[in-house]
Enzyme design. Structure first.
Site, PDB file in Angstrom:
ATOM      1  NE  ARG A 290       9.610  60.685  14.034  1.00  0.00           N
ATOM      2  CZ  ARG A 290       9.030  61.766  13.791  1.00  0.00           C
ATOM      3  NH1 ARG A 290       9.377  62.476  12.798  1.00  0.00           N
ATOM      4  NH2 ARG A 290       8.087  62.115  14.435  1.00  0.00           N
TER       5      ARG A 290
ATOM      6  CG  HIS B  18      15.468  55.868  19.428  1.00  0.00           C
ATOM      7  ND1 HIS B  18      14.846  55.563  20.472  1.00  0.00           N
ATOM      8  CD2 HIS B  18      14.356  55.893  18.387  1.00  0.00           C
ATOM      9  CE1 HIS B  18      13.616  55.582  20.234  1.00  0.00           C
ATOM     10  NE2 HIS B  18      13.149  56.005  18.906  1.00  0.00           N
TER      11      HIS B  18
ATOM     12  CD1 TRP C 237      18.359  58.206  21.840  1.00  0.00           C
ATOM     13  CD2 TRP C 237      17.716  59.188  19.850  1.00  0.00           C
ATOM     14  NE1 TRP C 237      17.036  58.367  21.642  1.00  0.00           N
ATOM     15  CE2 TRP C 237      16.894  58.928  20.406  1.00  0.00           C
ATOM     16  CE3 TRP C 237      18.007  59.682  18.436  1.00  0.00           C
ATOM     17  CZ2 TRP C 237      15.762  59.113  19.993  1.00  0.00           C
ATOM     18  CZ3 TRP C 237      16.605  60.217  18.099  1.00  0.00           C
ATOM     19  CH2 TRP C 237      15.521  59.955  18.658  1.00  0.00           C
TER      20      TRP C 237
ATOM     21  CG  ASP D 126      16.193  55.657  23.877  1.00  0.00           C
ATOM     22  OD1 ASP D 126      15.749  54.978  23.094  1.00  0.00           O
ATOM     23  OD2 ASP D 126      15.653  57.075  23.749  1.00  0.00           O
TER      24      ASP D 126
END
Length: 375
Positions: A119, A259, A275, A325
């Site tokens: 990230r 993700h 996720w 998403d």
């Protein structure tokens, strides 16, 4: 006279120069404020003391010759080159960080800092604008305000702190290179394909060089937001942000596969949860979960009303999806790539490594320029 005053400096040497010498410097040298001590009586004179940072990566020495009558000296400098860095040794230090059992994450068990390091690199490189050629993976400007305080960068000071001991051990490696390389190592260590890495990024020196943007989402910086209030607006926002960097729909979906790693935190983004059930493994699970699981708006959290931003959860309440998403399956153009990756992990792995390499290279040419004495 010729002198090399600091043989250990990777890119800096103390040099005696006249105040008007800037025009004589090659284009790959520039002035920076001196922090030198009293290295001899002349260098102690504030009007004359300077640091010249040599940014050339040419394998030959860089020479600066001041003209006759100029106040100053001439010098030879042989800067450390990216090729001289022992990247295997750097990798070993990064792997040690990834394998540290002391690392904990409040959102899921068995955590590794790998997703956080990815990230960090993602948000550093993701500031790139192809039109203005600003932002990108060079500079490491997230060390400074205002970029470090963008909402999208919440929690990333933790990642920077994790890598600080590596920077101290390898001072000739720029922060910008270190952040990107750490992400490449993390992806590979978590089961992903090898991501191309080309060193040579240079760090910028202050927050004045943080990328700015006056686009529709300027209050959030240059990075994507999780929700723009409606699916069509969120889809348009994703395209706005990623098209600005130079990515198409397929690449947007492939990058979204990141993700599948790590989790959200209420004390950072305000969202909560992982996720997938394999948040430390690079795989196509994220796409499979999007299509095969059932997603409803989250209303409770650990027996209490959910007070965070709009997000979705599966029937167990253990997994989550952001509005950005869910829009990948609501938008028909995005959805076809979600379906392709859900069916074919090998295709996702290949495309993910390629698009990460493209992302991490934004704003960095990786080219070595060789120049003569005066450019």
């Amino acid at each position: 006279m010729f002198s090399r005053l600091d043989e250990h400096a990777a890119v800096s040497v103390a040099v005696l120069l006249p105040d008007n010498a800037a025009g004589l410097l090659p284009s790959d040298c520039f002035f920076a404020d001196s922090q030198a001590g009293d290295e001899g009586s002349l260098l102690a004179r504030p009007a004359l003391r300077r640091f010249v940072q040599v940014q050339a990566k040419a394998p030959t020495s860089v020479a600066l010759a001041l003209g006759a009558g100029a106040v100053g000296s001439a010098f030879w400098v042989t800067p450390s080159r990216c090729e001289d860095v022992n990247w295997d040794a750097v990798r070993k230090e990064i792997v040690n960080i990834l394998d540290d059992d002391k690392y904990k994450d409040s959102s899921y068990d068995g955590a590794t800092p790998g997703p956080l390091l990815i990230r960090l690199a993602w948000h550093s490189a993701g500031t790139f604008c192809k039109s203005t050629k600003t932002g990108g993976s060079a500079g490491a400007t997230m060390r400074f305000e205002p970029e470090v305080s963008w909402g999208a960068n919440a929690g990333l000071t933790v990642a920077q702190q994790l890598l600080e001991p590596v920077k101290k051990k390898f001072p000739s490696v720029s922060y910008a290179d270190l952040w990107i390389y750490a992400a490449c190592v993390a992806i590979e260590e978590m089961g992903g394909n090898k991501v191309p890495f080309t060193p040579g990024r240079k760090d910028k020196s202050s927050g004045k060089e943080c990328p700015a943007w006056d686009g529709p989402t300027c209050k959030d910086g240059r990075l994507p937001s999780a929700d723009m209030g409606a699916p069509d607006k969120t889809a348009a926002h994703l395209r706005l942000i990623f098209n600005r960097m130079g990515f198409n729909d397929q690449e947007i979906v492939a990058l979204s596969g990141a993700h599948g790693l790590g989790a959200c935190h209420t004390d950072r983004s305000g969202y909560w949860g992982p996720w997938t059930r394999a948040p430390t493994t690079v795989s196509n699970e994220y796409f499979r979960e999007l299509l095969e699981n059932t997603w409803t708006i989250k209303t409770t959290h650990k027996g209490q009303p959910w007070k965070g931003p709009l997000q979705f959860e599966d029937p167990t309440g253990d997994l989550m999806m952001l509005p950005s998403d869910i829009v990948l399956v609501q938008d028909k153009e995005f959805r076809k790539y979600v379906e392709a990756y859900a069916k074919d992990d090998a295709k996702f792995q290949k495309d993910f490594a390629e698009v990460c390499g493209k992302l991490f290279g934004l704003g960095h040419s990786g080219e070595t320029k060789k120049r003569g004495f005066f450019g």
